[in-house]
Structure formats: structure tokens, C-alpha cells
Design a protein around this motif. Structure first.
Motif, PDB file in Angstrom:
ATOM      1  N   ALA A 140       0.839  -1.209   0.000  1.00 48.51           N
ATOM      2  CA  ALA A 140       0.000   0.000   0.000  1.00 48.51           C
ATOM      3  C   ALA A 140       0.867   1.249   0.000  1.00 48.51           C
ATOM      4  O   ALA A 140       0.560   2.229  -0.691  1.00 48.51           O
ATOM      5  CB  ALA A 140      -0.934  -0.006   1.213  1.00 48.51           C
ATOM      6  N   GLY A 141       1.950   1.219   0.748  1.00 46.59           N
ATOM      7  CA  GLY A 141       2.853   2.357   0.800  1.00 46.59           C
ATOM      8  C   GLY A 141       3.530   2.612  -0.533  1.00 46.59           C
ATOM      9  O   GLY A 141       3.658   3.763  -0.962  1.00 46.59           O
ATOM     10  N   GLN A 142       3.934   1.561  -1.214  1.00 49.30           N
ATOM     11  CA  GLN A 142       4.570   1.726  -2.524  1.00 49.30           C
ATOM     12  C   GLN A 142       3.574   2.252  -3.549  1.00 49.30           C
ATOM     13  O   GLN A 142       3.927   3.110  -4.367  1.00 49.30           O
ATOM     14  CB  GLN A 142       5.192   0.419  -2.991  1.00 49.30           C
ATOM     15  N   ARG A 143       2.319   1.781  -3.502  1.00 49.28           N
ATOM     16  CA  ARG A 143       1.286   2.311  -4.411  1.00 49.28           C
ATOM     17  C   ARG A 143       1.037   3.789  -4.127  1.00 49.28           C
ATOM     18  O   ARG A 143       0.897   4.597  -5.053  1.00 49.28           O
ATOM     19  CB  ARG A 143      -0.014   1.516  -4.276  1.00 49.28           C
ATOM     20  N   TYR A 144       1.004   4.160  -2.851  1.00 50.08           N
ATOM     21  CA  TYR A 144       0.836   5.561  -2.483  1.00 50.08           C
ATOM     22  C   TYR A 144       1.982   6.395  -3.051  1.00 50.08           C
ATOM     23  O   TYR A 144       1.764   7.439  -3.667  1.00 50.08           O
ATOM     24  CB  TYR A 144       0.767   5.700  -0.956  1.00 50.08           C
ATOM     25  N   GLU A 145       3.204   5.936  -2.865  1.00 49.11           N
ATOM     26  CA  GLU A 145       4.363   6.671  -3.377  1.00 49.11           C
ATOM     27  C   GLU A 145       4.324   6.768  -4.899  1.00 49.11           C
ATOM     28  O   GLU A 145       4.635   7.822  -5.457  1.00 49.11           O
ATOM     29  CB  GLU A 145       5.668   6.032  -2.902  1.00 49.11           C
ATOM     30  N   ASP A 146       3.943   5.700  -5.590  1.00 50.42           N
ATOM     31  CA  ASP A 146       3.816   5.748  -7.050  1.00 50.42           C
ATOM     32  C   ASP A 146       2.893   6.887  -7.464  1.00 50.42           C
ATOM     33  O   ASP A 146       3.208   7.661  -8.371  1.00 50.42           O
ATOM     34  CB  ASP A 146       3.233   4.439  -7.596  1.00 50.42           C
ATOM     35  N   THR A 147       1.769   6.991  -6.797  1.00 47.12           N
ATOM     36  CA  THR A 147       0.760   7.985  -7.147  1.00 47.12           C
ATOM     37  C   THR A 147       1.210   9.392  -6.782  1.00 47.12           C
ATOM     38  O   THR A 147       1.067  10.331  -7.567  1.00 47.12           O
ATOM     39  CB  THR A 147      -0.577   7.651  -6.452  1.00 47.12           C
ATOM     40  N   VAL A 148       1.777   9.563  -5.593  1.00 43.40           N
ATOM     41  CA  VAL A 148       2.202  10.886  -5.134  1.00 43.40           C
ATOM     42  C   VAL A 148       3.383  11.403  -5.963  1.00 43.40           C
ATOM     43  O   VAL A 148       3.412  12.586  -6.330  1.00 43.40           O
ATOM     44  CB  VAL A 148       2.548  10.851  -3.627  1.00 43.40           C
ATOM     45  N   LEU A 149       4.317  10.540  -6.262  1.00 41.48           N
ATOM     46  CA  LEU A 149       5.466  10.973  -7.059  1.00 41.48           C
ATOM     47  C   LEU A 149       5.042  11.428  -8.450  1.00 41.48           C
ATOM     48  O   LEU A 149       5.680  12.300  -9.044  1.00 41.48           O
ATOM     49  CB  LEU A 149       6.511   9.859  -7.142  1.00 41.48           C
ATOM     50  N   ALA A 150       3.952  10.890  -8.962  1.00 41.51           N
ATOM     51  CA  ALA A 150       3.436  11.305 -10.271  1.00 41.51           C
ATOM     52  C   ALA A 150       2.921  12.747 -10.243  1.00 41.51           C
ATOM     53  O   ALA A 150       2.763  13.363 -11.298  1.00 41.51           O
ATOM     54  CB  ALA A 150       2.337  10.354 -10.729  1.00 41.51           C
ATOM     55  N   LEU A 151       2.661  13.295  -9.046  1.00 42.52           N
ATOM     56  CA  LEU A 151       2.177  14.673  -8.914  1.00 42.52           C
ATOM     57  C   LEU A 151       3.303  15.709  -8.962  1.00 42.52           C
ATOM     58  O   LEU A 151       3.040  16.909  -9.066  1.00 42.52           O
ATOM     59  CB  LEU A 151       1.417  14.845  -7.590  1.00 42.52           C
ATOM     60  N   LEU A 152       4.545  15.277  -8.860  1.00 39.95           N
ATOM     61  CA  LEU A 152       5.676  16.214  -8.796  1.00 39.95           C
ATOM     62  C   LEU A 152       5.704  17.175  -9.981  1.00 39.95           C
ATOM     63  O   LEU A 152       5.948  18.371  -9.813  1.00 39.95           O
ATOM     64  CB  LEU A 152       6.998  15.456  -8.731  1.00 39.95           C
ATOM     65  N   GLY A 153       5.486  16.662 -11.177  1.00 36.65           N
ATOM     66  CA  GLY A 153       5.610  17.468 -12.390  1.00 36.65           C
ATOM     67  C   GLY A 153       4.707  18.684 -12.418  1.00 36.65           C
ATOM     68  O   GLY A 153       5.098  19.730 -12.962  1.00 36.65           O
ATOM     69  N   ARG A 154       3.545  18.577 -11.823  1.00 41.18           N
ATOM     70  CA  ARG A 154       2.632  19.733 -11.834  1.00 41.18           C
ATOM     71  C   ARG A 154       3.146  20.893 -10.981  1.00 41.18           C
ATOM     72  O   ARG A 154       2.620  21.989 -11.054  1.00 41.18           O
ATOM     73  CB  ARG A 154       1.214  19.337 -11.447  1.00 41.18           C
ATOM     74  N   HIS A 155       4.188  20.628 -10.180  1.00 42.02           N
ATOM     75  CA  HIS A 155       4.750  21.660  -9.306  1.00 42.02           C
ATOM     76  C   HIS A 155       6.217  21.958  -9.630  1.00 42.02           C
ATOM     77  O   HIS A 155       6.934  22.525  -8.804  1.00 42.02           O
ATOM     78  CB  HIS A 155       4.615  21.231  -7.846  1.00 42.02           C
ATOM     79  N   GLY A 156       6.666  21.546 -10.799  1.00 39.83           N
ATOM     80  CA  GLY A 156       8.053  21.791 -11.186  1.00 39.83           C
ATOM     81  C   GLY A 156       9.033  20.862 -10.507  1.00 39.83           C
ATOM     82  O   GLY A 156      10.212  21.167 -10.410  1.00 39.83           O
ATOM     83  N   GLY A 157       8.548  19.716 -10.043  1.00 38.71           N
ATOM     84  CA  GLY A 157       9.399  18.740  -9.384  1.00 38.71           C
ATOM     85  C   GLY A 157       9.766  17.600 -10.313  1.00 38.71           C
ATOM     86  O   GLY A 157       9.023  17.284 -11.251  1.00 38.71           O
ATOM     87  N   HIS A 158      10.915  16.981 -10.048  1.00 30.64           N
ATOM     88  CA  HIS A 158      11.410  15.887 -10.867  1.00 30.64           C
ATOM     89  C   HIS A 158      12.023  14.836  -9.951  1.00 30.64           C
ATOM     90  O   HIS A 158      12.875  15.166  -9.121  1.00 30.64           O
ATOM     91  CB  HIS A 158      12.482  16.377 -11.847  1.00 30.64           C
TER      92      HIS A 158
END
Length: 91
Positions: free
Chosen positions: A17-35
Motif C-alpha cells: 500500500a505504501g509503494q502504491r501511495y508513493e507511485d501515485t504521489v510521485l506522479a504529482l511532482l511534475g505539476r509543481h516543477g518537481g522531478h
């Protein structure tokens, strides 16, 4: 440029569950100029280390305040990982 290292620890029994959460959250980085520069998984299965860069501190702050991120964290509940974030520089 802002560079961060995130040390992510999953609760025992909630690794998937934690890895799925991280997969999803890390995908949000780009909308904030994150990589995401690197994502390393510990051999213990309980820990990940992320190297993340943001174009500006404001992007990191916007990522932290992202309502989608907050909703995901609330949905995961007690299975959410704990994270320690360290600001770093190359030197």
C-alpha cells in the motif's frame, strides 16, 4: 533549484500500500516543477530513498499543499508511510 532527499518508511504489513501511495504521489511532482531524480528501494522492503529536485522552493511548498496529495494520504490512513525530508546540495 531545490534538491531534497526523502527517506520513506512503510509500516510493517503495509509495504504494498505504501509503494502504491508513493507511485501515485510521485506522479504529482511534475505539476509543481518537481522531478524525481532517483528512487531507491531498501533491501529490507520497508524503506525507499528518493532524490527529488524542484525548480523553486515555491514548487515544493505547492506540492506539500496539493489537495490531491492530501486526499491520497487521507485515503491510505494508517498505512501511509512516514517520511523524513532533508534539503541537500552537491558539494
Amino acid at each position: 533549484m531545490l534538491t531534497l532527499v526523502a527517506i520513506v518508511e512503510f509500516p510493517v504489513g503495509a509495504e504494498a500500500a505504501g509503494q502504491r501511495y508513493e507511485d501515485t504521489v510521485l506522479a504529482l511532482l511534475g505539476r509543481h516543477g518537481g522531478h524525481l531524480e532517483r528512487r531507491l528501494r531498501g533491501t529490507d522492503g520497508q524503506t525507499e530513498v528518493h532524490v527529488i529536485r524542484f525548480d523553486a522552493r515555491a514548487g515544493y511548498e505547492a506540492f506539500l499543499a496539493d489537495p490531491d496529495r492530501a486526499a491520497l494520504r487521507a485515503a491510505v490512513g494508517e498505512s501511509a508511510p512516514t517520511t523524513r525530508v532533508i534539503e541537500v546540495y552537491e558539494g
